[in-house]
Design a protein around this motif. Structure first.
Motif, PDB file in Angstrom:
ATOM      1  N   GLY A  12     -15.452  58.984 156.845  1.00 52.38           N
ATOM      2  CA  GLY A  12     -15.550  59.223 157.990  1.00 52.38           C
ATOM      3  C   GLY A  12     -16.834  59.518 158.634  1.00 52.38           C
ATOM      4  O   GLY A  12     -17.447  59.958 158.042  1.00 52.38           O
ATOM      5  N   ALA A  15     -19.745  63.634 163.648  1.00 49.04           N
ATOM      6  CA  ALA A  15     -20.880  64.502 162.768  1.00 49.04           C
ATOM      7  C   ALA A  15     -19.987  64.899 162.098  1.00 49.04           C
ATOM      8  O   ALA A  15     -21.351  65.678 161.607  1.00 49.04           O
ATOM      9  N   ALA A  16     -19.086  65.805 161.307  1.00 54.39           N
ATOM     10  CA  ALA A  16     -18.416  65.912 159.920  1.00 54.39           C
ATOM     11  C   ALA A  16     -19.046  65.334 158.631  1.00 54.39           C
ATOM     12  O   ALA A  16     -19.872  65.795 158.376  1.00 54.39           O
ATOM     13  N   ASP A  34     -16.757  53.623 157.011  1.00 56.22           N
ATOM     14  CA  ASP A  34     -16.516  54.302 158.260  1.00 56.22           C
ATOM     15  C   ASP A  34     -16.175  53.375 159.109  1.00 56.22           C
ATOM     16  O   ASP A  34     -16.323  51.744 158.549  1.00 56.22           O
ATOM     17  N   ASP A  35     -14.922  53.347 159.145  1.00 60.10           N
ATOM     18  CA  ASP A  35     -13.977  51.780 159.890  1.00 60.10           C
ATOM     19  C   ASP A  35     -14.793  51.293 161.279  1.00 60.10           C
ATOM     20  O   ASP A  35     -14.713  49.823 161.394  1.00 60.10           O
ATOM     21  N   ASN A  36     -15.737  51.919 161.939  1.00 59.17           N
ATOM     22  CA  ASN A  36     -16.549  51.529 162.901  1.00 59.17           C
ATOM     23  C   ASN A  36     -17.268  50.324 162.585  1.00 59.17           C
ATOM     24  O   ASN A  36     -17.749  50.861 161.619  1.00 59.17           O
ATOM     25  N   GLN A  42     -16.570  60.070 167.556  1.00 56.55           N
ATOM     26  CA  GLN A  42     -15.881  59.495 168.622  1.00 56.55           C
ATOM     27  C   GLN A  42     -16.640  59.977 169.667  1.00 56.55           C
ATOM     28  O   GLN A  42     -16.938  60.024 170.868  1.00 56.55           O
ATOM     29  N   ILE A  43     -17.516  60.579 169.170  1.00 53.77           N
ATOM     30  CA  ILE A  43     -18.940  61.587 170.124  1.00 53.77           C
ATOM     31  C   ILE A  43     -19.968  60.835 170.678  1.00 53.77           C
ATOM     32  O   ILE A  43     -20.705  60.579 171.753  1.00 53.77           O
ATOM     33  N   ILE A  76     -10.518  52.604 155.377  1.00 53.14           N
ATOM     34  CA  ILE A  76      -9.778  53.345 153.657  1.00 53.14           C
ATOM     35  C   ILE A  76      -8.345  53.277 153.596  1.00 53.14           C
ATOM     36  O   ILE A  76      -7.833  54.144 154.837  1.00 53.14           O
ATOM     37  N   THR A 105     -12.242  62.579 158.890  1.00 48.37           N
ATOM     38  CA  THR A 105     -11.799  61.360 159.180  1.00 48.37           C
ATOM     39  C   THR A 105     -10.589  61.551 161.138  1.00 48.37           C
ATOM     40  O   THR A 105     -10.972  60.989 161.383  1.00 48.37           O
ATOM     41  N   GLY A 106     -11.957  62.683 161.110  1.00 49.55           N
ATOM     42  CA  GLY A 106     -11.417  63.148 162.886  1.00 49.55           C
ATOM     43  C   GLY A 106     -10.060  63.298 163.492  1.00 49.55           C
ATOM     44  O   GLY A 106      -9.360  64.061 162.478  1.00 49.55           O
ATOM     45  N   GLN A 129     -13.149  55.900 177.645  1.00 48.15           N
ATOM     46  CA  GLN A 129     -14.646  56.119 177.256  1.00 48.15           C
ATOM     47  C   GLN A 129     -14.958  55.088 175.997  1.00 48.15           C
ATOM     48  O   GLN A 129     -16.589  54.965 176.501  1.00 48.15           O
ATOM     49  N   LEU A 151     -12.202  67.340 177.017  1.00 45.38           N
ATOM     50  CA  LEU A 151     -12.628  66.005 177.549  1.00 45.38           C
ATOM     51  C   LEU A 151     -12.723  64.864 178.400  1.00 45.38           C
ATOM     52  O   LEU A 151     -12.875  64.976 178.818  1.00 45.38           O
ATOM     53  N   GLU A 284     -12.266  68.100 162.352  1.00 40.27           N
ATOM     54  CA  GLU A 284     -11.086  67.732 163.137  1.00 40.27           C
ATOM     55  C   GLU A 284      -9.756  67.904 162.568  1.00 40.27           C
ATOM     56  O   GLU A 284      -9.101  68.489 162.143  1.00 40.27           O
ATOM     57  N   VAL A 291     -17.756  70.161 168.693  1.00 36.31           N
ATOM     58  CA  VAL A 291     -18.242  68.969 167.736  1.00 36.31           C
ATOM     59  C   VAL A 291     -19.246  69.647 166.778  1.00 36.31           C
ATOM     60  O   VAL A 291     -20.277  70.076 165.602  1.00 36.31           O
ATOM     61  N   SER A 294     -17.375  70.453 163.380  1.00 38.46           N
ATOM     62  CA  SER A 294     -17.060  69.498 162.688  1.00 38.46           C
ATOM     63  C   SER A 294     -18.182  70.020 162.029  1.00 38.46           C
ATOM     64  O   SER A 294     -18.973  69.702 160.498  1.00 38.46           O
TER      65      SER A 294
HETATM   66  C1  LIG Z   1     -11.243  59.879 171.424  1.00 36.69           C
HETATM   67  C2  LIG Z   1     -11.996  60.553 171.543  1.00 36.69           C
HETATM   68  C3  LIG Z   1     -13.084  61.139 172.131  1.00 36.69           C
HETATM   69  C4  LIG Z   1     -14.188  61.952 171.948  1.00 36.69           C
HETATM   70  N1  LIG Z   1     -15.281  62.026 172.839  1.00 36.69           N
HETATM   71  C5  LIG Z   1     -15.832  62.971 172.835  1.00 36.69           C
HETATM   72  C6  LIG Z   1     -17.165  63.296 173.800  1.00 36.69           C
HETATM   73  O1  LIG Z   1     -17.484  62.914 174.074  1.00 36.69           O
HETATM   74  N2  LIG Z   1     -17.703  64.853 173.925  1.00 36.69           N
HETATM   75  C7  LIG Z   1     -16.976  65.375 172.999  1.00 36.69           C
HETATM   76  O2  LIG Z   1     -18.376  66.550 172.896  1.00 36.69           O
HETATM   77  N3  LIG Z   1     -16.437  65.854 172.133  1.00 36.69           N
HETATM   78  C8  LIG Z   1     -15.700  64.254 172.563  1.00 36.69           C
HETATM   79  N4  LIG Z   1     -14.141  64.356 171.151  1.00 36.69           N
HETATM   80  C9  LIG Z   1     -14.253  65.404 169.530  1.00 36.69           C
HETATM   81  C10 LIG Z   1     -15.321  65.195 169.007  1.00 36.69           C
HETATM   82  O3  LIG Z   1     -14.554  64.003 168.421  1.00 36.69           O
HETATM   83  C11 LIG Z   1     -15.544  66.623 168.286  1.00 36.69           C
HETATM   84  O4  LIG Z   1     -15.475  67.556 168.476  1.00 36.69           O
HETATM   85  C12 LIG Z   1     -16.384  65.943 166.658  1.00 36.69           C
HETATM   86  O5  LIG Z   1     -17.696  65.223 167.198  1.00 36.69           O
HETATM   87  C13 LIG Z   1     -15.772  65.468 165.735  1.00 36.69           C
HETATM   88  O6  LIG Z   1     -16.460  64.991 164.609  1.00 36.69           O
HETATM   89  P1  LIG Z   1     -15.432  64.401 163.196  1.00 36.69           P
HETATM   90  O7  LIG Z   1     -16.279  64.147 162.327  1.00 36.69           O
HETATM   91  O8  LIG Z   1     -14.737  65.646 162.784  1.00 36.69           O
HETATM   92  O9  LIG Z   1     -14.523  63.331 164.087  1.00 36.69           O
HETATM   93  P2  LIG Z   1     -14.858  61.900 165.194  1.00 36.69           P
HETATM   94  O10 LIG Z   1     -15.962  61.946 165.159  1.00 36.69           O
HETATM   95  O11 LIG Z   1     -13.659  61.239 165.133  1.00 36.69           O
HETATM   96  O12 LIG Z   1     -15.049  61.080 163.004  1.00 36.69           O
HETATM   97  C14 LIG Z   1     -13.869  60.637 162.325  1.00 36.69           C
HETATM   98  C15 LIG Z   1     -14.618  59.092 161.410  1.00 36.69           C
HETATM   99  O13 LIG Z   1     -13.864  58.597 160.869  1.00 36.69           O
HETATM  100  C16 LIG Z   1     -13.208  57.835 160.597  1.00 36.69           C
HETATM  101  N5  LIG Z   1     -11.990  57.252 159.801  1.00 36.69           N
HETATM  102  C17 LIG Z   1     -10.760  58.199 160.226  1.00 36.69           C
HETATM  103  N6  LIG Z   1      -9.789  57.336 159.651  1.00 36.69           N
HETATM  104  C18 LIG Z   1     -10.638  56.656 158.615  1.00 36.69           C
HETATM  105  C19 LIG Z   1     -10.304  55.781 157.313  1.00 36.69           C
HETATM  106  N7  LIG Z   1      -8.991  55.822 157.092  1.00 36.69           N
HETATM  107  N8  LIG Z   1     -11.388  55.100 156.796  1.00 36.69           N
HETATM  108  C20 LIG Z   1     -12.669  54.532 157.399  1.00 36.69           C
HETATM  109  N9  LIG Z   1     -12.665  55.602 158.474  1.00 36.69           N
HETATM  110  C21 LIG Z   1     -12.141  56.329 158.862  1.00 36.69           C
HETATM  111  C22 LIG Z   1     -13.112  57.327 162.645  1.00 36.69           C
HETATM  112  O14 LIG Z   1     -12.729  55.940 162.822  1.00 36.69           O
HETATM  113  C23 LIG Z   1     -14.245  58.302 162.481  1.00 36.69           C
HETATM  114  O15 LIG Z   1     -15.083  57.629 162.801  1.00 36.69           O
HETATM  115  C24 LIG Z   1     -13.182  62.652 171.067  1.00 36.69           C
HETATM  116  C25 LIG Z   1     -12.991  63.010 170.464  1.00 36.69           C
HETATM  117  C26 LIG Z   1     -11.552  61.947 170.624  1.00 36.69           C
HETATM  118  C27 LIG Z   1     -10.904  61.599 170.000  1.00 36.69           C
END
Ligand SMILES: Cc1cc2nc3c(=O)[nH]c(=O)nc-3n(C[C@H](O)[C@H](O)[C@H](O)COP(=O)(O)OP(=O)(O)OC[C@H]3O[C@@H](n4cnc5c(N)ncnc54)[C@H](O)[C@@H]3O)c2cc1C
Length: 412
Positions: A12, A15-16, A34-36, A42-43, A76, A105-106, A129, A151, A284, A291, A294
């Motif tokens: 992933g 942010a985290a 990361d799968d993207n 997401q952010i 993954i 993995t968010g 978005q 959101l 998450e 954020v 995270s």
């Molecule tokens: C659809 C969506 C839109 C959002 N938009 C905003 C916004 O505009 N502004 C805001 O403040 N907050 C937004 N949030 C909330 C934001 O995601 C959190 O505040 C915070 O940034 C989460 O960070 P994270 O690292 O925990 O997760 P994420 O940012 O979700 O990162 C997780 C990453 O892991 C990847 N991943 C997951 N499973 C796998 C796997 N099996 N193999 C490989 N890669 C994998 C995902 O594709 C992603 O890139 C959004 C949340 C979602 C779900």
């Protein structure tokens, strides 16, 4: 088959994950998968390189220092023996061996079914978005933003900035809850400033609390939605509906690796250690708290996984403060019971396998429903209907089995 190894593997790149990588790479060889196509989660997504966010800029600098290997487009999908995960990439399957693993993995959006929600033109709020961040144009499009959570504001602001005409923001939470949440923000000046800035940019857009979509209208595609509030309902014409009901944690990878899941979230200790040896979790999957949380959890996980425990400990207070915001968020935007009555007998709930609400009502639990109707067995593997069924019927999610995403036969 390709194989690569590292000391710390981070799944992933949001942010985290980025925060964990920046902290761990001070002393260890780190790989982020990361799968993207781009880092940022997401952010930030594809716009990570363009963002002015100081947090993001600091992370980009650390990651760009060359000590972190980045593998994009790598999903993954399973584990292989001990300390090894399998990723599907455009080049085929890759084995990723690690000494320590950080799961970051968010989350994904929660969708709830209502008549017409499968019409073209109805999107997840964050989903729309994300498409716009990926290049979809919404200039001149009339959009209703609906569902629940902060959101909705972020999405409305983003879409407006990209030239869309946001017709209304329909928030299902009550105005009392929103005001109480506003008071909570007084203790968090940066969040309050952010909320005021976004709200001031959206002043000419109706923000309707205690209001939700009951129907998406259209033959071939969406043309209008029906909103309800205070017992009154009315139609609003629109090209798109951006609709999301808060978030659901992505815990599937943690589950198949044997990490304990408590109340739907990955259980971690103060160092972000899961119940499985050598596996940490941040962001998450451990709780929805925005954020800052995270970032703090990622940093602690990165430091703890590389033996920098005392530095990690110094961040506990910051992390706990950020998590407090999550509690206020979940209280304020709890889903109201009326949303359980939107789906009609012929409303599709599992859109991969076309299973209706009426058909699901015949069963007592998700396992029976799955065996009899294939609900949750399609390409999303229950990621959409599972959370909806939990809310609608109170069904606990079933056991997770690999592969956690559909993969090509040859990768198995
Ligand atoms: C659809 C969506 C839109 C959002 N938009 C905003 C916004 O505009 N502004 C805001 O403040 N907050 C937004 N949030 C909330 C934001 O995601 C959190 O505040 C915070 O940034 C989460 O960070 P994270 O690292 O925990 O997760 P994420 O940012 O979700 O990162 C997780 C990453 O892991 C990847 N991943 C997951 N499973 C796998 C796997 N099996 N193999 C490989 N890669 C994998 C995902 O594709 C992603 O890139 C959004 C949340 C979602 C779900």
């Amino acid at each position: 088959m390709n194989k690569t190894s590292c000391e710390v593997l981070i799944v992933g790149g949001g942010a985290a994950g980025l925060s964990a990588a920046a902290a761990a790479s001070k002393t260890a060889r780190v790989l982020i998968a990361d799968d993207n196509p781009n880092l940022g989660g997401q952010i930030w997504r594809a716009e990570l390189g363009k963002t002015k966010s100081p947090q993001a800029l600091e992370l980009i600098k650390s990651i760009g220092s060359g000590k972190v290997q980045v593998m994009n487009n790598a999903q993954i999908f399973a584990a292989s023996g001990t300390n090894c995960l399998l990723a599907e990439t455009p080049e085929g399957r890759i084995e990723l061996e690690y000494e320590k693993l950080i799961i970051a993995t968010g989350a994904r959006e929660r969708f709830l079914p209502f008549p017409g929600w499968t019409l073209p033109g109805v999107f997840g709020a964050g989903g729309l978005q994300a498409l716009v961040k990926g290049g979809l144009s919404v200039a001149g499009k009339r959009i209703v933003v609906s569902g629940t959570g902060p959101l909705l504001f972020a999405v409305a602001d983003y879409l407006k900035n990209k030239g869309a005409i946001v017709a209304a923001i329909a928030e299902q939470a009550t105005s009392f809850n929103i005001r109480r949440f506003g008071l909570h923000l007084l203790a968090r000046p940066s969040k309050l400033a952010q909320a005021i800035t976004i709200r001031s940019r959206l002043l000419n857009i109706p923000y309707l609390t205690g209001c939700w979509v009951t129907k998406a209208i259209g033959d071939e595609k969406l043309t209008a939605v029906t909103l309800v509030s205070g017992g009154r309902s009315w139609d609003v014409e629109c090209d798109f509906l951006a609709c999301g009901f808060h978030l659901v944690p992505n815990t599937e990878l943690a589950s198949i690796l044997g990490c304990r899941i408590d109340n739907g979230y990955v259980a971690v200790d103060e160092f972000q250690r899961t119940s499985a040896n050598g596996i940490y979790c941040a962001g998450e999957p451990t709780g929805m708290a925005g954020v800052e949380s995270s970032l703090a959890e990622g940093k602690i996980a990165g430091l703890a996984a590389t033996g920098q425990s005392e530095t990690a400990r110094s961040l506990f207070a910051e992390r706990d403060r950020a998590r407090g915001f999550g509690n206020a968020l979940n209280d304020a935007f709890a889903l109201r019971n009326e949303l359980k009555t939107l789906a009609q007998p012929d409303t599709i709930v599992c859109r991969c396998e076309d299973v209706t609400y009426g058909r699901l009502s015949e069963f007592d639990n998700s396992r029976e429903a799955k065996l009899q109707t294939r609900c949750g067995m399609g390409s999303c593997q229950g990621r959409v209907c599972g959370a909806a069924n939990e809310f609608l019927f109170g069904w606990k999610p079933g056991t997770v089995r690999p592969p956690i995403f559909p993969v090509r036969m040859e990768e198995l």
